[in-house]
Design a protein around this motif. Structure first.
Motif, PDB file in Angstrom:
ATOM      1  N   TYR A 169       0.813  -1.217   0.000  1.00 48.82           N
ATOM      2  CA  TYR A 169       0.000   0.000   0.000  1.00 48.82           C
ATOM      3  C   TYR A 169       0.843   1.262   0.000  1.00 48.82           C
ATOM      4  CZ  TYR A 169      -3.966  -2.948   0.308  1.00 48.82           C
ATOM      5  OH  TYR A 169      -4.906  -3.896   0.004  1.00 48.82           O
ATOM      6  N   LYS A 170       2.099   1.150   0.475  1.00 47.45           N
ATOM      7  CA  LYS A 170       2.991   2.308   0.477  1.00 47.45           C
ATOM      8  C   LYS A 170       3.431   2.668  -0.941  1.00 47.45           C
ATOM      9  CE  LYS A 170       5.205   2.716   4.959  1.00 47.45           C
ATOM     10  NZ  LYS A 170       3.973   3.222   5.551  1.00 47.45           N
ATOM     11  N   GLY A 171       3.755   1.625  -1.706  1.00 50.72           N
ATOM     12  CA  GLY A 171       4.226   1.839  -3.082  1.00 50.72           C
ATOM     13  C   GLY A 171       3.108   2.469  -3.904  1.00 50.72           C
ATOM     14  N   HIS A 172       3.399   3.578  -4.580  1.00 47.80           N
ATOM     15  CA  HIS A 172       2.346   4.229  -5.358  1.00 47.80           C
ATOM     16  C   HIS A 172       2.193   3.576  -6.729  1.00 47.80           C
ATOM     17  CE1 HIS A 172       1.687   7.115  -2.264  1.00 47.80           C
ATOM     18  NE2 HIS A 172       2.978   7.389  -2.229  1.00 47.80           N
ATOM     19  N   SER A 173       3.302   2.998  -7.212  1.00 45.57           N
ATOM     20  CA  SER A 173       3.191   2.289  -8.489  1.00 45.57           C
ATOM     21  C   SER A 173       3.511   0.822  -8.220  1.00 45.57           C
ATOM     22  CB  SER A 173       4.193   2.876  -9.476  1.00 45.57           C
ATOM     23  OG  SER A 173       5.463   2.876  -8.875  1.00 45.57           O
ATOM     24  N   ASP A 174       3.482   0.028  -9.268  1.00 41.13           N
ATOM     25  CA  ASP A 174       3.791  -1.392  -9.091  1.00 41.13           C
ATOM     26  C   ASP A 174       5.215  -1.576  -8.585  1.00 41.13           C
ATOM     27  OD1 ASP A 174       1.437  -2.545  -9.591  1.00 41.13           O
ATOM     28  OD2 ASP A 174       1.829  -2.974 -11.721  1.00 41.13           O
ATOM     29  N   MET A 175       5.394  -2.581  -7.741  1.00 42.07           N
ATOM     30  CA  MET A 175       6.718  -2.844  -7.203  1.00 42.07           C
ATOM     31  C   MET A 175       7.634  -3.356  -8.304  1.00 42.07           C
ATOM     32  SD  MET A 175       7.290  -5.009  -3.771  1.00 42.07           S
ATOM     33  CE  MET A 175       5.859  -4.566  -2.833  1.00 42.07           C
ATOM     34  N   SER A 176       8.887  -2.919  -8.282  1.00 41.93           N
ATOM     35  CA  SER A 176       9.816  -3.365  -9.330  1.00 41.93           C
ATOM     36  C   SER A 176      10.148  -4.846  -9.123  1.00 41.93           C
ATOM     37  CB  SER A 176      11.097  -2.545  -9.283  1.00 41.93           C
ATOM     38  OG  SER A 176      11.868  -2.926  -8.157  1.00 41.93           O
ATOM     39  N   GLU A 177      10.636  -5.447 -10.203  1.00 42.67           N
ATOM     40  CA  GLU A 177      11.007  -6.866 -10.160  1.00 42.67           C
ATOM     41  C   GLU A 177      12.063  -7.110  -9.078  1.00 42.67           C
ATOM     42  OE1 GLU A 177       9.670  -9.288 -11.760  1.00 42.67           O
ATOM     43  OE2 GLU A 177      11.132 -10.851 -11.233  1.00 42.67           O
TER      44      GLU A 177
END
Ligand code: 0O2
Length: 212
Positions: A169-177
């Protein structure tokens, strides 16, 4: 009139909420009784602690929308099995199946679904044993079989799941690989910790038996 109808729906909603709360209480008591028996019999508590939650109306609405269903009391009752939720945090790995099996053996409990994300973790590394069970709630005029979602996990699995949930929920975009890989690596390290702690526990308690 419309007013009366709103009152009627509200009343029905509150009654239903109360039934789900009753189901949580029943499961909580069953699990506490098992834990206390283990304490008395083997001087060991399988359960570290428990958490409970009723799904918030907003989350219920979102889930119904995701499933493409109209939001009616009946549809909710028939399609959502996770309105009442109990999370059981166990001390050791072996406590998980022990608790699950003892609960499922009880006559009034019906297993609806079992998702074993411990033998088969999710792709992101998530591990827990999920059970959906039905428990009878005895009301004044009828008995209702109420679904409860039970998530059983170790302290270590819970630590990972809580932080991963927050990070999502903290990440505003998708988490990187890269980040996903690192989180998964943490989950794998935790699996090794759980296994090692289980073995240490067994060696220490085996010594206890020899000394007696
Ligand atoms: P909340 O706020 O916890 O209630 P469904 O329940 O139908 O959406 P499914 O696959 O049948 O989906 O259910 P699943 O995966 O057995 O269990 C869903 C619940 O497990 C989630 O509830 C989470 O609590 C937990 N969970 C599942 N996967 C993950 C994960 O990757 N990370 C973490 N941290 N928790 C997970 P909700 O409904 O998503 O939310």
């Amino acid at each position: 009139s419309e007013d009366l109808d709103i009152n009627g729906s509200l009343k029905e909603f509150l009654l239903q909420q109360q039934i789900y709360r009753a189901a949580i209480k029943e499961i909580k008591t069953k699990l506490e009784i098992l834990d206390e028996e283990f304490q008395a019999r083997y001087d060991h508590n399988p359960i570290h602690h428990m958490e409970y939650r009723l799904k918030a109306p907003q989350s219920i609405a979102e889930k119904m929308q995701k499933k493409g269903l109209e939001i009616t009391a009946e549809n909710i009752r028939k399609n959502l099995t996770d309105i009442a939720g109990v999370r059981v945090i166990c001390n050791y790995l072996n406590d998980i199946n022990r608790i699950a099996n003892l609960l499922l053996r009880q006559d009034d409990i019906t297993l609806v679904r079992k998702n074993d994300y411990i033998t088969g973790p999710k792709k992101n590394g998530y591990r827990s044993l999920h059970l959906i069970v039905l428990v009878p709630i005895f009301l004044a005029e009828r008995t209702e079989s109420v679904p409860v979602e039970i998530q059983i996990r170790t302290i270590a699995m819970d630590f990972w799941a809580s932080l991963e949930h927050q990070l999502k929920y903290k990440g505003h975009s998708d988490m990187s690989e890269g980040l996903r890989e690192r989180l998964k690596y943490c989950a794998e390290s935790i699996t090794r910790l759980d296994e090692e702690m289980q073995m240490i526990y067994e060696e220490i308690t085996a010594d206890d038996c020899e000394q007696q």
